[in-house]
Write a protein that holds these residues in place. Structure first.
Motif, PDB file in Angstrom:
ATOM      1  N   VAL A  14       0.836  -1.206   0.000  1.00 40.54           N
ATOM      2  CA  VAL A  14       0.000   0.000   0.000  1.00 40.54           C
ATOM      3  C   VAL A  14       0.876   1.264   0.000  1.00 40.54           C
ATOM      4  O   VAL A  14       0.548   2.264  -0.635  1.00 40.54           O
ATOM      5  N   VAL A  15       2.017   1.189   0.668  1.00 38.76           N
ATOM      6  CA  VAL A  15       2.943   2.326   0.712  1.00 38.76           C
ATOM      7  C   VAL A  15       3.604   2.498  -0.662  1.00 38.76           C
ATOM      8  O   VAL A  15       3.717   3.607  -1.182  1.00 38.76           O
ATOM      9  N   GLN A  16       3.996   1.383  -1.274  1.00 37.59           N
ATOM     10  CA  GLN A  16       4.633   1.454  -2.597  1.00 37.59           C
ATOM     11  C   GLN A  16       3.679   2.008  -3.655  1.00 37.59           C
ATOM     12  O   GLN A  16       4.063   2.866  -4.448  1.00 37.59           O
ATOM     13  N   ASP A  17       2.455   1.523  -3.638  1.00 36.53           N
ATOM     14  CA  ASP A  17       1.461   2.020  -4.603  1.00 36.53           C
ATOM     15  C   ASP A  17       1.281   3.522  -4.454  1.00 36.53           C
ATOM     16  O   ASP A  17       1.216   4.260  -5.433  1.00 36.53           O
ATOM     17  N   PHE A  18       1.191   3.937  -3.208  1.00 45.41           N
ATOM     18  CA  PHE A  18       0.968   5.357  -2.941  1.00 45.41           C
ATOM     19  C   PHE A  18       2.152   6.203  -3.432  1.00 45.41           C
ATOM     20  O   PHE A  18       1.959   7.210  -4.110  1.00 45.41           O
ATOM     21  N   LEU A  19       3.363   5.762  -3.097  1.00 43.15           N
ATOM     22  CA  LEU A  19       4.553   6.525  -3.496  1.00 43.15           C
ATOM     23  C   LEU A  19       4.683   6.620  -5.010  1.00 43.15           C
ATOM     24  O   LEU A  19       5.020   7.675  -5.555  1.00 43.15           O
ATOM     25  N   LYS A  20       4.382   5.512  -5.699  1.00 45.49           N
ATOM     26  CA  LYS A  20       4.450   5.514  -7.168  1.00 45.49           C
ATOM     27  C   LYS A  20       3.447   6.497  -7.741  1.00 45.49           C
ATOM     28  O   LYS A  20       3.725   7.207  -8.699  1.00 45.49           O
ATOM     29  N   LYS A  21       2.264   6.507  -7.148  1.00 45.33           N
ATOM     30  CA  LYS A  21       1.209   7.390  -7.636  1.00 45.33           C
ATOM     31  C   LYS A  21       1.614   8.855  -7.459  1.00 45.33           C
ATOM     32  O   LYS A  21       1.377   9.687  -8.326  1.00 45.33           O
ATOM     33  N   VAL A  22       2.224   9.158  -6.329  1.00 45.11           N
ATOM     34  CA  VAL A  22       2.570  10.541  -6.028  1.00 45.11           C
ATOM     35  C   VAL A  22       3.866  10.982  -6.734  1.00 45.11           C
ATOM     36  O   VAL A  22       3.925  12.061  -7.311  1.00 45.11           O
ATOM     37  N   GLY A  23       4.883  10.113  -6.701  1.00 49.21           N
ATOM     38  CA  GLY A  23       6.205  10.566  -7.167  1.00 49.21           C
ATOM     39  C   GLY A  23       6.741   9.859  -8.390  1.00 49.21           C
ATOM     40  O   GLY A  23       7.842  10.163  -8.835  1.00 49.21           O
ATOM     41  N   GLY A  24       5.999   8.894  -8.930  1.00 46.84           N
ATOM     42  CA  GLY A  24       6.494   8.128 -10.084  1.00 46.84           C
ATOM     43  C   GLY A  24       7.233   6.878  -9.632  1.00 46.84           C
ATOM     44  O   GLY A  24       7.482   6.689  -8.437  1.00 46.84           O
ATOM     45  N   GLU A  25       7.599   6.048 -10.624  1.00 49.97           N
ATOM     46  CA  GLU A  25       8.220   4.733 -10.356  1.00 49.97           C
ATOM     47  C   GLU A  25       9.408   4.807  -9.382  1.00 49.97           C
ATOM     48  O   GLU A  25       9.539   3.975  -8.498  1.00 49.97           O
ATOM     49  N   ALA A  26      10.279   5.804  -9.581  1.00 46.68           N
ATOM     50  CA  ALA A  26      11.519   5.855  -8.795  1.00 46.68           C
ATOM     51  C   ALA A  26      11.291   6.280  -7.343  1.00 46.68           C
ATOM     52  O   ALA A  26      12.201   6.190  -6.520  1.00 46.68           O
ATOM     53  N   ALA A  27      10.087   6.711  -7.024  1.00 48.10           N
ATOM     54  CA  ALA A  27       9.810   7.198  -5.668  1.00 48.10           C
ATOM     55  C   ALA A  27      10.008   6.114  -4.614  1.00 48.10           C
ATOM     56  O   ALA A  27      10.435   6.397  -3.491  1.00 48.10           O
ATOM     57  N   VAL A  28       9.715   4.862  -4.989  1.00 53.89           N
ATOM     58  CA  VAL A  28       9.875   3.753  -4.041  1.00 53.89           C
ATOM     59  C   VAL A  28      11.368   3.572  -3.727  1.00 53.89           C
ATOM     60  O   VAL A  28      11.760   3.463  -2.564  1.00 53.89           O
ATOM     61  N   GLY A  29      12.200   3.584  -4.759  1.00 55.31           N
ATOM     62  CA  GLY A  29      13.642   3.439  -4.580  1.00 55.31           C
ATOM     63  C   GLY A  29      14.224   4.565  -3.738  1.00 55.31           C
ATOM     64  O   GLY A  29      15.026   4.331  -2.835  1.00 55.31           O
ATOM     65  N   VAL A  30      13.803   5.789  -4.033  1.00 58.58           N
ATOM     66  CA  VAL A  30      14.284   6.957  -3.291  1.00 58.58           C
ATOM     67  C   VAL A  30      13.930   6.813  -1.805  1.00 58.58           C
ATOM     68  O   VAL A  30      14.780   6.979  -0.922  1.00 58.58           O
ATOM     69  N   THR A  31      12.676   6.457  -1.539  1.00 60.80           N
ATOM     70  CA  THR A  31      12.225   6.331  -0.148  1.00 60.80           C
ATOM     71  C   THR A  31      12.951   5.193   0.567  1.00 60.80           C
ATOM     72  O   THR A  31      13.347   5.331   1.722  1.00 60.80           O
ATOM     73  N   THR A  32      13.145   4.070  -0.154  1.00 62.78           N
ATOM     74  CA  THR A  32      13.845   2.930   0.438  1.00 62.78           C
ATOM     75  C   THR A  32      15.264   3.324   0.853  1.00 62.78           C
ATOM     76  O   THR A  32      15.695   3.041   1.969  1.00 62.78           O
ATOM     77  N   LEU A  33      15.967   3.997  -0.053  1.00 66.71           N
ATOM     78  CA  LEU A  33      17.341   4.410   0.252  1.00 66.71           C
ATOM     79  C   LEU A  33      17.392   5.365   1.444  1.00 66.71           C
ATOM     80  O   LEU A  33      18.220   5.210   2.334  1.00 66.71           O
ATOM     81  N   CYS A  34      16.471   6.324   1.454  1.00 68.68           N
ATOM     82  CA  CYS A  34      16.441   7.284   2.558  1.00 68.68           C
ATOM     83  C   CYS A  34      16.146   6.574   3.873  1.00 68.68           C
ATOM     84  O   CYS A  34      16.748   6.869   4.897  1.00 68.68           O
TER      85      CYS A  34
END
Ligand SMILES: [Zn+2]
Length: 180
Positions: A14-34
């Motif tokens: 649910v978090v990944q879907d949301f991040l992709k929707k808001v920030g695009g595909e790379a948003a999940v990777g960015v958030t994971t790294l942070c």
């Protein structure tokens, strides 16, 4: 000693879907790294780690920033005189926004549910549109889309689906609240 893997909140679908929707595909990777770093990260560092262009990373961060998810600190590099931007992802804000969204979805489903419980419905054999009795009667039980006869539609199955979905959402909300 085996490594104990801390469960990242970003691993939840649910978090990944949301991040992709808001920030695009790379948003999940960015958030994971942070989240893994547990500190502020520069956009250059993120770009290097993700093998993406800095401009692509900035686009993602700006989108996340717009929703209050990512925030930055600007510091001047004394040697070069350039500014450095270090970014941080606000996990609490992500959860807050998802919870808001889930709550809205639950409310919409509740409305659908009470609608389905109060009225009787009709549909044609081509399944064009589930229509309340009064509207179907206005069309003299002829489907306005395909012209076929409309017959009584059993809404029980639909209600079961709605109830199940509401249950799932409430469970998810409960799990997310524990993370917040
Ligand atoms: Zn039809």
């Amino acid at each position: 000693m085996p490594l104990v893997r801390k469960k990242l909140f970003v691993n939840r679908p649910v978090v990944q879907d949301f991040l992709k929707k808001v920030g695009g595909e790379a948003a999940v990777g960015v958030t994971t790294l942070c989240e893994k770093k547990g500190r502020c990260v520069t956009d250059e560092e993120l770009a290097k780690k993700m093998k993406l262009k800095v401009t692509e990373i900035r686009t993602v961060l700006n989108r996340l920033h717009y929703r209050g998810i990512a925030c930055y600190k600007k510091t001047k590099n004394k040697k070069s005189g350039w500014y450095n931007y270090t970014w941080e992802i606000k996990k609490k804000r992500v959860l807050e926004l998802i919870l808001e969204q889930q709550q809205e979805m639950i409310e919409k489903l509740e409305v659908k549910k009470s609608f389905g419980e109060q009225y009787s419905f009709f549909n044609c054999k081509n399944d064009c549109e589930i229509t309340p009795f009064e509207i179907a009667a206005e069309y003299q039980f002829r489907c306005p889309t395909c012209g076929e006869t409309m017959t009584s539609f059993d809404y029980r199955k639909r209600l079961e689906d709605i109830n199940r979905r509401i249950g799932e959402l409430k469970e998810e909300v409960g799990a997310l609240r524990k993370l917040a």
